[in-house]
Design a protein around this motif. Structure first.
Motif, mmCIF file in Angstrom:
data_model
loop_
_atom_site.group_PDB
_atom_site.id
_atom_site.type_symbol
_atom_site.label_atom_id
_atom_site.label_comp_id
_atom_site.label_asym_id
_atom_site.label_seq_id
_atom_site.Cartn_x
_atom_site.Cartn_y
_atom_site.Cartn_z
ATOM 1 N N HIS E 24 -102.658 52.535 -36.470
ATOM 2 C CA HIS E 24 -103.217 51.175 -36.520
ATOM 3 C C HIS E 24 -104.270 51.012 -35.424
ATOM 4 O O HIS E 24 -105.304 50.368 -35.632
ATOM 5 C CB HIS E 24 -102.105 50.138 -36.288
ATOM 6 N N CYS E 52 -97.073 45.007 -39.084
ATOM 7 C CA CYS E 52 -97.212 45.402 -37.681
ATOM 8 C C CYS E 52 -98.497 44.875 -37.071
ATOM 9 O O CYS E 52 -98.572 44.618 -35.882
ATOM 10 C CB CYS E 52 -97.127 46.915 -37.542
ATOM 11 N N ASP E 94 -99.738 47.836 -46.375
ATOM 12 C CA ASP E 94 -99.459 48.131 -47.779
ATOM 13 C C ASP E 94 -98.367 47.237 -48.357
ATOM 14 O O ASP E 94 -98.399 46.919 -49.549
ATOM 15 C CB ASP E 94 -99.095 49.607 -47.981
ATOM 16 N N GLY E 95 -97.416 46.806 -47.530
ATOM 17 C CA GLY E 95 -96.464 45.839 -48.042
ATOM 18 C C GLY E 95 -97.182 44.534 -48.329
ATOM 19 O O GLY E 95 -97.011 43.911 -49.369
ATOM 20 N N GLU F 57 -90.531 37.918 -52.791
ATOM 21 C CA GLU F 57 -89.389 37.028 -52.907
ATOM 22 C C GLU F 57 -89.446 36.258 -54.211
ATOM 23 O O GLU F 57 -88.411 35.947 -54.817
ATOM 24 C CB GLU F 57 -89.343 36.033 -51.738
HETATM 25 C C1 LIG Z 1 -92.653 35.798 -47.007
HETATM 26 C C2 LIG Z 1 -92.286 36.918 -46.105
HETATM 27 N N1 LIG Z 1 -91.610 37.930 -46.603
HETATM 28 C C3 LIG Z 1 -91.255 38.965 -45.819
HETATM 29 C C4 LIG Z 1 -91.601 38.966 -44.510
HETATM 30 C C5 LIG Z 1 -91.137 40.095 -43.624
HETATM 31 N N2 LIG Z 1 -92.174 41.082 -43.381
HETATM 32 C C6 LIG Z 1 -92.902 41.065 -42.277
HETATM 33 S S1 LIG Z 1 -94.016 42.298 -42.228
HETATM 34 C C7 LIG Z 1 -93.534 42.900 -43.706
HETATM 35 C C8 LIG Z 1 -94.142 44.101 -44.320
HETATM 36 C C9 LIG Z 1 -94.827 44.978 -43.407
HETATM 37 O O1 LIG Z 1 -95.294 46.097 -44.064
HETATM 38 P P1 LIG Z 1 -96.828 46.410 -44.209
HETATM 39 O O2 LIG Z 1 -97.536 45.281 -44.846
HETATM 40 O O3 LIG Z 1 -96.920 47.705 -44.923
HETATM 41 O O4 LIG Z 1 -97.372 46.522 -42.750
HETATM 42 P P2 LIG Z 1 -97.046 47.588 -41.627
HETATM 43 O O5 LIG Z 1 -96.046 46.930 -40.766
HETATM 44 O O6 LIG Z 1 -96.522 48.807 -42.309
HETATM 45 O O7 LIG Z 1 -98.325 47.812 -40.960
HETATM 46 C C10 LIG Z 1 -92.517 42.137 -44.211
HETATM 47 C C11 LIG Z 1 -91.856 42.416 -45.490
HETATM 48 C C12 LIG Z 1 -92.313 37.869 -44.016
HETATM 49 N N3 LIG Z 1 -92.685 37.758 -42.744
HETATM 50 N N4 LIG Z 1 -92.658 36.878 -44.842
#
Ligand SMILES: Cc1ncc(C[n+]2csc(CCOP(=O)(O)OP(=O)(O)O)c2C)c(N)n1
Ligand SMILES: Cc1ncc(C[n+]2csc(CCOP(=O)(O)OP(=O)(O)O)c2C)c(N)n1
Ligand code: SF4
Ligand code: SF4
Ligand code: SF4
Ligand code: SF4
Ligand code: SF4
Ligand code: SF4
Ligand SMILES: [Mg+2]
Ligand SMILES: [Mg+2]
Lengths: 72, 248, 177, 353, 248, 353, 72, 177
Positions: E24, E52, E94-95, F57
Motif C-alpha cells: 500500500h 487498510c 478489492d473488498g 451486507e
Molecule cells: C458496511 C461495512 N461493512 C464491512 C466493514 C468492515 N470492513 C472494513 S475494511 C473491509 C474490507 C477491507 O478489504 P479491502 O477493501 O480489500 O482493503 P484492504 O484492507 O485489503 O486494503 C471490511 C469488510 C465496514 N467497515 N463497513
C-alpha cells in the motif's frame, strides 16, 4: 369451449392490444366492436375456416388468450 | 382436433395485470412452457423481483419468493443453497437487475451460482411510471431524462449480458427478443437451454429478453413492437453471448 | 361553503383532468381547494379516481368519506362510490356506460349520456367535459367562465386546438339537469 | 411571494428546493415520490442544476455524502424501503456533520408493503435510522404550502447545524394538489461559502470529510459535540401548531396528513360538545415535548393518532410523563383513518354526549 | 548532489500505519508523485475507502473525503459533479471495490464519470484480518476459506478490470504490479495516464494495482513479493486492458 | 451439558448456532465480529453446513431472506454499519414472517466510527431498524455463557414466532474469553418441518413468501397479525435479571456488558452504604417494562447506564411513567464506563455518605 | 541530513521489511542490529561509496524511508 | 480471591497467549476467569494488551482500571499501565526492553530480563514464558503445574516441540522474585 373452432379466444382475458392481428399470416383476426367487462375491444376471428392453425397468434399474444387446434 | 397452442400448466389462471400489449406476458408464458416441458413444476422455486413483474408470484404456479428490489439473485442463492436439488430461477427487470441489483447479479454469476435468470430488458422503469433505466437507449425520453438520455451525464445503455460473460462463473448468457413469433420461439429455446444448464450443474445462466413497455414508451402496442425491433436490437444485439463452449 | 367531490371512472376517461379543472377554477375564484388522486396499485387500465374539495375555509382533510357530489363515469366507480354520497348530495353519472338505476331516494341523480354526446361531437375523449358541463350548471361551486379560462392553463399547449371542442362539450353538458 | 399556483406536493417540494438554491439531486425512483425527481429533471437544466439518477438508494445516499462534503446544497428523496437503504449513508453524513436534505414520502410497510400513505417510519426518522448516536432534524408538513415552506427552511437548518434534515410526508402530501405561493428564489452563489468543504485545497489548509475516529475518546468528544447541536436544536428549532387548545380537555396529537384528518374530526366532535384540541408537531425531532408536558397540567386526556401501530405515541407519553392518560388510535399498512373513526375514539374517551 | 529519489510533496509527513512490507505504501507514494508531477495538489479531492487504506486521508496532502465501505465511486461522483473542474480520485481495496462496491464502480464506469480509481488488489481483506476477497486466488487460504478457496462454492477470482472494459463509459483500464522497481515504474506510468485521461475529459479510468498483504497472507514481506509475482499475475495478467484507442 | 471450555464470545455464539441446528450462514466481514464467521467457515464442513461470504451486507441479508423462506435455520452476523445495510432486508424478512437470527456486535458510531464497544444501536434494534411497523425480538447477553444460551434460544424463538431475532452484543462480549458449557446439539433433521417454506410444491399447494399487499386493508390485517405476535411476545418472552433489588432505593437499569460493569459499581457502592440494585433487561424487545414499573413504586431513583448518549433510557422512562426520577449516565463512541464513574453517579443521586 | 551520503535512511520510519535489500544491484543494504523506537531493525548502508545512486531501494521502499542523491 | 491482571507489550511478544494461559489454568483450577483482549485500532505491529481476571466469584466487569498486577514487556506499555496499578499491587517488567525506574513506592516491582534469558535459551519468542514463570512464582493465583498441563491445550499441535522450551523458560522465570 367450442372444440370445432381452430382458434379460440378467451375474450375476458383479451386486452385488445392487437399484437395477434399483425402476425396472422391469413389476416383473419380483427378487433370486435364490443368491449369486454374490462372495457377492452377484444380480438376475434370471424372466418374460422380460413385459419391454418399456425399458432402465430397464440405465440404472440401476451395475455394467453388464444388456444389453437389442428385437425389431427 | 389437437391443441397446438394453449394455456401452460405452470401458470395459475389469474389474469396478468400487465398493460395491453406488454410483452412481460409473452415471457411469462414462455417460462411456464419451459417449466412444463422440463417437468419442473414440482421442483421449482421462482423468485419474483420488484418491478412490473412483482406479481409474478401470482402467475407462476410453483413455489415463489418475492424478493426485495434488485436482490433476487441473493434471495435465489439463499434458496438454492438450502435446496441444491431444486430448480431455482429469478425473473427480473432492467431496473432491478442492471441498476440497484448490479452487485447481486455480478456476484451470483461470478460464483457460478446454479440459478437461472430471466432478465426482462424493456429499457425503462415500468412499474414506477417510466423513469430512465440504465438500459435506456441514447436519446430516449423518459420522465427522468425528459430531453432524451444524454450519455455524457447519465451514462451509456449498459450491456449487462456482455459484462457478465467476462465472469468465470457464468456458463450461458444469451440475448433474445419477443417482437415476432420467430424470435419468440428462439427466446423460448434460449430459456430452455438456460434452465438445462442449471439442471446439468454447469453454472450460472441468464437470458436477457428485450421487451416492450408500451405504456411508458408512450406508444401503441404495435408501435412498441416496431420500436423494439428497429431501435433496441441495434444497441443490444441478439444471440448466444456465452455458452459452456465459449464466449461469442 | 364547502363542496367535496369524488370523480371516478376508467383510466383514460380524463377523470384527473376534470378534477384539476374544478380545483383550478376554485382557486381562481379565491376559494381554498385541494385535489387528491387515488394512486393505488389499481390494475393498469383499471379505475382512476380523485377527490376535490372546494371551500371558503382552510381545508382540513383532503379526503372525504361523505362526498357532496360524485361524478362517476363507469360502472365499477358507480358501484363503489354511490353508497358514500352524503344524504342530499348529487350523483352525476355517465349513462352511456352506467345503465343501472340509483336505488337511493335521498340524493339527486343527474344522468348524462356523456360518451354518446362526445362521440356525436366527434371525440370520445371529451366525455369528461360533458360531465363537467353538467356539474358546473347544477352545482353552485365554480363558474363556467373560470373553467373556460382555466382550460388554457391546464391543457398543455399542443392541445390548444382541442380547446374549442372542449368548450362545445361543456356547453352540451349544461343541458343535463 | 409570488402568485398562487396549483401544484402537487412532490412537484412543489422540488420547486421549493430549486428556490432554496439547491442545484444537486441524486436519487433513485420509487413511488409515491416520482413526480419530485421528474420535476427536477425537467427544470434543473434551466438553472444549471445537476440531476443524476443513481444506480441505487445506497449510491444516491453516498453521492449526497460526496456532494454535501464538496459544499453543495443537495437533495435526495425516496420512500420507505429506499430510505432504509440510505440509512448507512445517512449515518455517515450525520457523523461527518454535513448538511443535506432528505425527503421520505412514506408508504405502508414493512417489506415491500403498499404504496399507500403511512407514518410507520416515525421511529426510523426520529430515533433508529441507523447505527450510532445521531439525530436528524425531522420536519413534517401537513399541506403542500407547508411542504414548500419547510423545504426552503430545511436547507437553512441543514447548513446552520451541519446536520441532515429529513422531511417526512406521505402519498397524500406528495400526490395532492393545493394552491401554493413560493418565496423568492435564492441564488446559490449568494450563499455563504462553506470553509470546511472539499474543493481543492487552494491557498488554504486541506479539508477532510470524515466520520472515523481511531481513538474512542476522540469519537466520544465528537459525539458530545453532536449532542450539543441536538440540544441546541431542542432550544431553537421546536415547531408545532396548536388548534382549539385553550378550552380543550382532550388533546389530539397528530402530525402531517393525519393532523388534517384529526382537525376535521375535531370540528365534528366540537359540534357534539366535545372540547377537543390539537397539538400538531411540525418538528418530529426536536419533538415539542415541553408544550405537551405543560398542556398535560390542564387537560384530562391525550389521544395520539397516527398511520402506524403506535410510534409517535411513545414520544407523547415521554412528554406527558404519566401526568394524564395517553390513548392511541392508529391505522396501518396504507389505510388512512377517517374523521369519523377519530370522532368515535374521542367519544370513547370523552364519554357519550 | 542532486536528489534522485525522495519524499513527495503531496504526502503529509505522517508515518504510514501499514504493516512492514505492505505495498500500500508504495502505491501511496506513486499516487503522490503523480499528483506532484501533474501539479494537481491544489485541485485534487481524494476519496479514501474503508479498508487498510482508510487512513489515506491522513497521508495525501490534499482535500480528502473518507467514504463508506465500497461507495467511494458514488462519493467521488457527488464531488465531481459539484466541482467538474477539479481532479477527483478514489483509492480502493478489492473488498471495497470488487465486493460491496461492485454496483458503484460498475455504474461510475458506465457513466464515464470523470474520476480516476486506484484499485489495490491484494486478494484479501486486509483491514478486517484476512477474510477471503472476491479476488482471492483459487485454493487461497483465508480466515473465511480456511481450506482454500473452493471456486465451486465461493466463486472465482473476479476479474473486475476485464469486466469494466465492457462498459462504454470506461476510457482507460490497466492492471499493474509493484513487485519490483521496474513494475513500480510501469505502475506509476499507468496511474499517470489514468489521471491524464480524467484531465482530458475522456471518461472513467481505473488502474488495478496488484499488491501484497504480508500480514494476512502469513508471509514475510519478501516472500509476499514472490507470491504476488508467481501466483497473482497468473490469474490477473498485467497490461493496458482498455485505452481510449480500444480494448486489448 | 458438556465440560467447560474457554472460548471467545464470537466463537461461542458460532458454536451455539451449530448446536441449535443452524446450517446456513451468510455474512460479510466486519470487525469486531470476525471470529464468528471464521469459526463457522472452519467448523461447518464437519456438519455439512453452508458458509457463504456474501458480496455485501445487503446481499447477505437477502440470502438470509431466501434461505429462511426455504425453511432453513439461518444466521447472519455483523456490526453496526453492516446492520444498517441489512435493514431493508430485515424489514422484508419480518414482513414476510420468516424466522432468522441476526447478530450485531455493536461498535461506536455514527458513520465509520470506531470498532470499540458501544450500545448506540439500541434504538435501531428495538424501534427504528427500518421502514414500517415491525419489531424484532432483541436479546442482550452479558456473558459468553449467556450469549451461548440465548443464541440457542434465539433459533427457537424465531421459529416459534416466525420473526427475526436480533442478538446484540459489543466488542467485549464478542472478543472476551470466558468458560462456557454447551447444551447438547440439535440435529436439524429432527426439527419440525416448516409447511410454509418454499421447497418445490411437490404434492401440496404452492407456497409464496411475500411482503407485498396490493390492498392496504390486506396489509393492515397483516400488520395487526404481526402486532398480535408482538403482544404475545410481551406476554411470553420478557426476560430480565434482578440483582440486589430487594432493599434497593436506587435501581440501575443496564444491559449487556454495561450491566456487568454496573454490577461492579453496585458492589463498590454497597460497601459505602448505598442501597443500589440492578434490573438487567435480557430481552430489549419485549422490554421488561412491568417489573420496572412495579419497582418504581418502592424505590426512589432510577439510573440508566448505557454506552450511548441515551437510548434505552427512553424505555425506562416509559416504564417508570413519571413515578420516580430516571437519571442517565452514558459513555459513547466506544468508551466503556468504569465502575468508578458509575459509583460517582450513584453518589450524586444518593447524596454523599 | 548528511548531504554527503548518496543514500539516506529516515530510520525512524523504517519498518525493517527488507524489501530494499533485495533490489539493490550492488547489495549494500543490510538490516541493523539495533532497533528503532518502534522496535524494528532498520535498514542501513554501511558502504555509502559503493552506492551507484540507482534509486532502486527508494522505488521499492513502502515507507518512503529512503532519499537518494547523485553527484551532479 | 480476585486477581486482575493487565498484560501488555509489542504485538508479536506473545502477550495474548500468556493471558490465555493464565485464564485457562484458572479455569482448570475451578476459578471464574475472563480474558479480554484490546482489539483497538492500534497501529499494526504496535502494542497489544489483554486483561485477565481470576476470581472465586462470578466476575462482574471483565475490564479493570486498577489491576492487581501488570505484566509489561515494552516501554510504551510500562508507561501506560504503571499508573493504574492498585496500591499494593505488583509490576512484572521486562527489564531487557524497559530500562526506566519505577517511581512509585506503593507497589512491588519485579524486573525480569526476559528477552535476554529467552535469547540465552535460544528463542526470543519465549520471553513471554519467562515473564509468566515469574508471575506464577510470585503471585498465588495459579499453579505452575496447571500451566504446564495447559500449554498442551493452548499451543497448537504443530508447536508441540516448542513445549519443552516453554517449560524451560517458565522455570527460568521462577528465579525472579
Ligand atoms: C458496511 C461495512 N461493512 C464491512 C466493514 C468492515 N470492513 C472494513 S475494511 C473491509 C474490507 C477491507 O478489504 P479491502 O477493501 O480489500 O482493503 P484492504 O484492507 O485489503 O486494503 C471490511 C469488510 C465496514 N467497515 N463497513
Ligand atoms: C428499494 C427500492 N427502491 C425502489 C423501489 C421502486 N421500484 C419499484 S419497481 C422499480 C423498477 C422497475 O423497473 P424494472 O426493474 O425495469 O422493471 P419493469 O417495471 O420495467 O418491468 C423501482 C425503482 C422499490 N420498490 N424498492
Ligand atoms: S392460428 Fe394462425 S392462421 Fe389461425 S388465427 Fe392464429 S395466426 Fe391466424
Ligand atoms: S394479442 Fe391477445 S390480448 Fe392482444 S388483442 Fe390479440 S388476443 Fe387480445
Ligand atoms: S408499465 Fe410497461 S412494463 Fe409495466 S406492465 Fe405496463 S407496459 Fe408492461
Ligand atoms: S493488513 Fe495487509 S493490507 Fe493491511 S496494512 Fe497490513 S499488510 Fe497491508
Ligand atoms: S541507490 Fe541503488 S545502489 Fe544505492 S543503496 Fe539504493 S539500491 Fe543500492
Ligand atoms: S524497504 Fe524501507 S521500510 Fe523496508 S527495510 Fe528498506 S528502508 Fe526499511
Ligand atoms: Mg424495466
Ligand atoms: Mg484487499
Amino acid at each position: 369451449m367450442e372444440k370445432q373452432q381452430s382458434v379460440v379466444f378467451d375474450i375476458e382475458r383479451c386486452k385488445g392490444c392487437e399484437l395477434c392481428t399483425a402476425v396472422c399470416p391469413v389476416d383473419i383476426i380483427s378487433m370486435s366492436e364490443e368491449i369486454n367487462s374490462h372495457g377492452y375491444h377484444y380480438a376475434e376471428v370471424k372466418e374460422q375456416k380460413k385459419c391454418i392453425s399456425c399458432g402465430m397468434c397464440a405465440t404472440m399474444c401476451p395475455d394467453v388468450v388464444i388456444e389453437v387446434y389442428k385437425e389431427e | 382436433m389437437k391443441k397446438v397452442a394453449g394455456y401452460p400448466d405452470s401458470l395459475t389462471d389469474k389474469q396478468f395485470h400487465y398493460c395491453p400489449g406488454c410483452t412481460h406476458g409473452i415471457i411469462h408464458r414462455l417460462v411456464a412452457e419451459v417449466i412444463d416441458e422440463l417437468d419442473l413444476k414440482e421442483k421449482t422455486i421462482g423468485v419474483a423481483p420488484v418491478g412490473c413483474s412483482v406479481l409474478a408470484y401470482e402467475y407462476f404456479d410453483v413455489d415463489m419468493h418475492e424478493a426485495s428490489h434488485g436482490r433476487a439473485p441473493a434471495v435465489a442463492t439463499g434458496i438454492k443453497r438450502v435446496h441444491p436439488d431444486k430448480f431455482v430461477f429469478t425473473y427480473q427487470g432492467d431496473g432491478d437487475l442492471a441498476s440497484i441489483g448490479t452487485a447481486e447479479i455480478v456476484h451470483a454469476a461470478n460464483r457460478g451460482e446454479l440459478i437461472s435468470t430471466v432478465f426482462v430488458n424493456n429499457a425503462i422503469y415500468g412499474m414506477t411510471g417510466g423513469q430512465m433505466a440504465p438500459t435506456s437507449l441514447e436519446g430516449q425520453r423518459t420522465t427522468t431524462s425528459p430531453f432524451g438520455r444524454d450519455v455524457k451525464e447519465a451514462g451509456f445503455p449498459i450491456k449487462m449480458s456482455e459484462m457478465l460473460t467476462e465472469l468465470d462463473g457464468s456458463a450461458y448468457i444469451a440475448r433474445v427478443s419477443v417482437h415476432d413469433p420467430k424470435h419468440i420461439r428462439k427466446a423460448k429455446k434460449a430459456i430452455k437451454k438456460s434452465f438445462e444448464i442449471q439442471l446439468e450443474g454447469k453454472g450460472f445462466s441468464l437470458v436477457e429478453v428485450l421487451s416492450t413497455c408500451p405504456t411508458n414508451w408512450g406508444m401503441k402496442p404495435l408501435d412498441a413492437i416496431e420500436w423494439l425491433k428497429n431501435n433496441m436490437i441495434k444497441t443490444y444485439p441478439l444471440g448466444d453471448l456465452k455458452t459452456p463452449e465459449g464466449v461469442e | 361553503m364547502k363542496e367535496e367531490i369524488i370523480l371516478a371512472g376508467f383510466g383514460g376517461q380524463g377523470i384527473m383532468l376534470m378534477g384539476k379543472l374544478i380545483s383550478y377554477a376554485g382557486m381562481k375564484e379565491g376559494k381554498e381547494v385541494s385535489w387528491m388522486p387515488s394512486y393505488g396499485p389499481e390494475m393498469r387500465g383499471g379505475t382512476a379516481n380523485c377527490t376535490v374539495i372546494v371551500s371558503d375555509k382552510l381545508i382540513p382533510s383532503p379526503m372525504t368519506t361523505q362526498p357532496d357530489s360524485i361524478i362517476v363515469m363507469n360502472l365499477p366507480s358507480f358501484d363503489k362510490f354511490l353508497p358514500q354520497v352524503k344524504s342530499g348530495g348529487t350523483v352525476f353519472l355517465n349513462s352511456t356506460l352506467i345503465e343501472e338505476d340509483v336505488k337511493r331516494d335521498d340524493i339527486k341523480v343527474i344522468k348524462i349520456p356523456a360518451n354518446e354526446i362526445a362521440n356525436q361531437l366527434g371525440n370520445s375523449k371529451i366525455a369528461n367535459m360533458v360531465m363537467l358541463g353538467s356539474y358546473i350548471e347544477n352545482k353552485d361551486v365554480i363558474k363556467l367562465k373560470t373553467v373556460k379560462n382555466s382550460l388554457e392553463s391546464v391543457l398543455s399547449a399542443r392541445n390548444q386546438d382541442l380547446i374549442d371542442l372542449n368548450l362545445k362539450a361543456l356547453e352540451k353538458g349544461k343541458e343535463y339537469k | 411571494m409570488g402568485k398562487k399556483t396549483l401544484m402537487k406536493g412532490n412537484e412543489a417540494i422540488a420547486e421549493a428546493a430549486i428556490r432554496a438554491g439547491c442545484r444537486y439531486f441524486f436519487g433513485y425512483p420509487i413511488t409515491p415520490q416520482s413526480e419530485l425527481p421528474a420535476y427536477l429533471a425537467r427544470k434543473f437544466p434551466e438553472v444549471g442544476g445537476t440531476f443524476l439518477q443513481a444506480e441505487s438508494e445506497v449510491a444516491a445516499s453516498n453521492m449526497v455524502y460526496g456532494a454535501a462534503g464538496a459544499g453543495a446544497r443537495v437533495l435526495t428523496s425516496s420512500s420507505s424501503p429506499g430510505i432504509s437503504l440510505k440509512a448507512e449513508g445517512i449515518s455517515y453524513i450525520a457523523g461527518a456533520e454535513l448538511p443535506a436534505v432528505i425527503i421520505n414520502i412514506m408508504r405502508g410497510g414493512p417489506g415491500l408493503g403498499t404504496i399507500q400513505p403511512s407514518q410507520a417510519d416515525y421511529f426510523q426518522a426520529t430515533k433508529g435510522m441507523a447505527h450510532g448516536d445521531f439525530y436528524l432534524t425531522v420536519l413534517a408538513p401537513s399541506s403542500v404550502q407547508e411542504a414548500v415552506d419547510l423545504t426552503m427552511d430545511a436547507f437553512d437548518i441543514a447548513d446552520k447545524y451541519r446536520n441532515p434534515v429529513l422531511i417526512v410526508g406521505d402519498g397524500i402530501i406528495g400526490q395532492m394538489m393545493e394552491p401554493v405561493e413560493f418565496k423568492d428564489p435564492i441564488d446559490p452563489d449568494d450563499l455563504p461559502k462553506k470553509e470546511w468543504a472539499t474543493d481543492g485545497a487552494k491557498g488554504r489548509e486541506r479539508n477532510i470529510i470524515n466520520s472515523l475516529a481511531l481513538d474512542p475518546h476522540d469519537l466520544e468528544d465528537h459525539n458530545l459535540k453532536l449532542k450539543a447541536k441536538y440540544d441546541r436544536m431542542k432550544e431553537e428549532e421546536v415547531r408545532y401548531e396548536e388548534l382549539y387548545t385553550e378550552d380543550a380537555d382532550i388533546i389530539i396529537v397528530a402530525y402531517g396528513t393525519t393532523a388534517r384528518i384529526a382537525t376535521s374530526a375535531i370540528e365534528m366532535a366540537r359540534k357534539d360538545g366535545y372540547k377537543v384540541g390539537l397539538i400538531r408537531p411540525i418538528t418530529l425531532f426536536p419533538f415539542p415535548s415541553d408544550i405537551i408536558n405543560e398542556t398535560a397540567d390542564r387537560v384530562e386526556n391525550f389521544l395520539t393518532v397516527e398511520m402506524s401501530l403506535g410510534q409517535m405515541v411513545e414520544d407523547v407519553k415521554l412528554a406527558v410523563s404519566g401526568k394524564k392518560p395517553v390513548h392511541f388510535y392508529g391505522r396501518t399498512g396504507g389505510v388512512v383513518p377517517s374523521p369519523e373513526e377519530i370522532v368515535e375514539e374521542i367519544e370513547k374517551i370523552g364519554g357519550e354526549r
